[in-house]
Design an enzyme around this catalytic site. Sequence first.
Site, PDB file in Angstrom:
ATOM      1  N   ARG A  31       0.797  -1.221   0.000  1.00  0.00           N
ATOM      2  CA  ARG A  31       0.000   0.000   0.000  1.00  0.00           C
ATOM      3  C   ARG A  31       0.833   1.277   0.000  1.00  0.00           C
ATOM      4  NH1 ARG A  31      -4.295   0.582   4.720  1.00  0.00           N
ATOM      5  NH2 ARG A  31      -4.771  -1.504   3.943  1.00  0.00           N
ATOM      6  N   HIS A  77      -7.885  -4.315  -7.854  1.00  0.00           N
ATOM      7  CA  HIS A  77      -7.739  -3.535  -6.617  1.00  0.00           C
ATOM      8  C   HIS A  77      -9.025  -3.577  -5.803  1.00  0.00           C
ATOM      9  CE1 HIS A  77      -5.335  -0.721  -4.297  1.00  0.00           C
ATOM     10  NE2 HIS A  77      -6.381   0.061  -4.151  1.00  0.00           N
ATOM     11  N   TYR A 121     -18.367  12.049 -14.739  1.00  0.00           N
ATOM     12  CA  TYR A 121     -18.310  13.213 -15.621  1.00  0.00           C
ATOM     13  C   TYR A 121     -16.967  13.354 -16.343  1.00  0.00           C
ATOM     14  CZ  TYR A 121     -22.415  14.648 -12.945  1.00  0.00           C
ATOM     15  OH  TYR A 121     -23.645  14.684 -12.354  1.00  0.00           O
TER      16      TYR A 121
END
Length: 854
Positions: A31, A77, A121
Site C-alpha cells: 500500500r 484492486h 463526468y
Amino acid sequence: MPDSQRIIPVNIEDQMKSAYIDYSMSVIVSRALPDVRDGLKPVHRRVLFGMDELSLSFRSAHKKSARIVGEVLGKYHPHGDSSVYDTMVRMAQDWSLRYPLVDGQGNFGSMDGDSPAAMRYTEARLQRISDEILGDLDKDTVDFQLNFDDTLKEPTVLPTKIPNLLVNGASGIAVGMATNMMPHNLTEVVDGIIATVDKPEITIDELMQFIKAPDFPTGGIIYGVDGVREAFHTGRGRVVLRGRAEIKVDDNDRESIIISEIPFQVNKAVLVAKIAELANEGKITGISDVRDESDRDGLRIVIEIKRDAMASIVLSYLYKYTPLQTSYGVNNVALVGGRPMTLNLKDMVEEFITFRLEVIQRRTRYELNKALARAHILIGLLVALDYLDEVIALIRASSTPDDAREGLMNGDFIDDKDAFWAKFKDLVEEAQTEELVVLPGKVLSEQQARAILEMRLQKLTGLELDKIREEYAEIRELIDSLRAILESETLQRNIVKEELTEVKQRYGDERRSEISLDTADISITDMIPDEDVVVTISKLGYIKRTPVDEYRTQTRGGRGSRGSKTRNEDFVEHLFIASNHNYLLLFTEQGRCHWLRIYEIPEASKQSAGRVIQNILALPKEDKIRAYISVADLTDEEFLNEHSIIFATKKGVVKKTSLEAYSRPRSNGINAITINDGDQLIEARLTNGSSHVFLATRKGQAIHFEESTVRNMGRTAAGVRGITLNGEDDEVVGMVTLDHELDADKTILVVSEQGMGKRSDWSEYRITNRGGKGVRTMQVTDKTGMLVSLKAVSDDDDLMITNRSGIVIRMSMDNLRVMGRSTQGVRLIKLEKKDAIADVAVVRIEEDEEGEEE
C-alpha cells in the site's frame, strides 16, 4: 471429539504481535511504499495496467473515468472506488506530478484544493510518457502474480524505461516508517544514469554535477544546497523551497509583490487566505490588498504594499510566516527486493540500472526464443520446398492429416537420408529449443510438420519461395544479434544508454525550480541595503526613517527647511542617524525597553509625519520613547559583556547596567530601570567602562564624573544620584558620555531655548564627585532661555536643530568655533516669535555632501 477440545489456547500477546506484524507488512509492501524499480505503489501500478488493458493509449480516445475505475476495482484492486479515482486524478494533475502519467479530460481539481468532478463526468487516457512505462510488458520482461481472487494475473512491477521514482518522487505513510521522495528533472536524471552506466564507480558528488537538485512541478526557488547534498548522500535531508515573487513599482511609485510560482503541494487558496489573515491581524504590516489573479495562462497573486512600507521587508515576512517558503523533509524509503530500505542518490540510480539490465535480458531472451521458433518453422518450410514434389506426393497418399504429419516427421518423403542430413543437419540443430526439438529418429519436429501441412498453395510460387529464404537470412542475423546481447554486459549497458537517450530527447525539458546557493535561512537584513537613515520620533509618538540625503546642509544662522509635517501641537522630539541593519533599543520615560530593527521603521519622506509608534511596538498610549541606543549586533557576547548602559532621569538619578541584560528581545518589552514617582527617564547611553559622564540641568549647571563611580546594578534597580538640582523647577536636560581615547576630538555643545549655543573643550569641566551641583555651563537669561540640550560634537559632525513648529536646520560644526565654558555663546538659528528649539541631534557629515544655503 468434544467441542471443548477443539479450542486451541493462544497467548494473546503472541497473537496480537503476529497480527500486527502481518498488518504492518501488508501496509508496507502492498500500500504505502513505492517499488524502487518502477517508482509505483500497487494502486498506481494497477491503474496504469488497467488502462493499458483497456487499450487507452495516448493515440486512443478518452474513456469515462468510471469505466476505468470499475475495471481496476473489479479485476485488480479490491478497495474503495475513491482510492482508485483519487490516484488516477493525481496522476493527471500537472501541479502534483512533474511528469503526469494520465491525460485527463474534464474537471480534475485545481491548485486551490478544489475537488475533481465525479468520475461519471470525467474522462481519461494514458499520457504518451506512460507508453515508456508499460512498453515491453508482453515480452516476459517482468513477473506476474495472481490477482485477489486468483482469476487473473497482474504484473508485480512495470518494465519502465522512465526512472519514475526519481522524476516523479513518491510519498506515503506506512506502519513505523514513511517515505517522502522529491521529483527531479528527467533530463538531469537521464544524464546522471548514463554517467553511472559509463562509470559505475562514480561518486555521489560527481553524480550531483548531473542531478543538481529536486525539480518541482510548480517551479519555485530552492534555497541552499546543503540539505540537498545531505539527502543525496544519506537518503535523508531537508529541501527549502520558496515561491517565485517579484517586486514591481507602478507609475505612481506604489510597490506591489507579484507571486508567479508557489511551493510544491501548497494550496494556493490557503496561501492567499493566510496572507490576508496575517495582514488583518497586524502580524504582517504594510499590506493594503491581496488578490488572486490566476487564470488559464498561469498563476498570479498580487499583493499591494502601503506607501509607508517596504515591499522587500513584507516579502521577507511572507517567507517567514506563510507557506510561501516551505521545507520538505526528504526520506528516501522504497522497497528493494520486497524490503523497505533508505536509499541515497546513487543507490536509486544503481537499482534502476540493475532493473533495466534485467528487463533487457528478459526481453532479449523472449525475442530470441521467438526468433528461434520462427527460424525452426522456416527451416521446416525450406526442407519441404527442397523436397516439394515428394512432400506433395506424401500428403496426397496419406489417408488422414495425422498420417501425413507422421510421414513428414519420419522423413518418408526422403529417399537418401544421408544426403539430407549432410545438407540440413546444421540448420535443424541450430533452431532447436527445449520446446521445439526434433526427436531422435525423426527428420522434422511436430511443429514443423504442422506448418508444412498448413502452408497455403500460394507459398509454392517462386516469389514466395524467395521471401522465405530472405526471411530466414534476416532471422539468422537477428538471432546472432540477440545472442551477442545476452552474452555481453557491455552491449546491454549500451542499450540502457540508447533507450534513455531516446527518452530524454522525447520527454526531456528544462528545469522549473531554480537553484539558489544562498542559505535558506536568509535574514531580512540581507535584503535591505546597509545605509544610514535619519530616524525621527515626534512628541506625539510618530516615527519614520528618511534617507540622509533628503536633508540639506546649511550655514549657521539660516532659517532652515521644512522638516516633518506634524499635527497641531506636535513636534519632532527625537532625531538621530542609524544604519538600516542596526538594532534599536528604545527606552520609554517609564523605564521600559523595547527592540526594533531600523529597517522595521516605516520609510517616509522628510515632509511626512510618519507612523504612530504604538502601531509598531507594544507601547502603552500614556508612555513614550525618551532615549535610544543603536547597536550593530546583539549576539556578540564579548561586546555585550564589555559594554554597559548608563541611564539618566529628569530628577538627576543615574544607573549603570550591563548591555547583556538587554540582549534578548521580547515582543512586549522589559523593565529597563525603576522610575520613582514624579520622575522620568531622559537619556540612555552605551559605555565601555572607561567613559566620563556629563549631565546638564535646565538652569545651566553641568557635572562631570567618571563612569567607574557608578557601580553596575540589575535591570530593575532605581539607580543613584548623579547631580543635585537647584529647586523643584530644575531638571536634567541631557547626558553625554565620552572616552579619552575614542572621543579626544569631541567638545561639549550646549543649546538654549532661544537658539543660543556654544562649544567648549570638555577638559574645561573639572571632574567632581557624583551627586554634586556641578559647575556653570551657560548663563541662563531671558535672551538665552533655559538650557534644552547637551551634546558631544566634533568638527566632522553636523548639527540638526528642530524647533517646535517642525522647522529643521542642518549646520556643520566646523562653522562653530570652540569657546570657553564661561562664555554666553552665539546664535545658532533664527526663531519666529513664540517659537522655541525642541530638539538637537548630531549628524555625521557625508563625504560627498556639499554645503547649500537656502
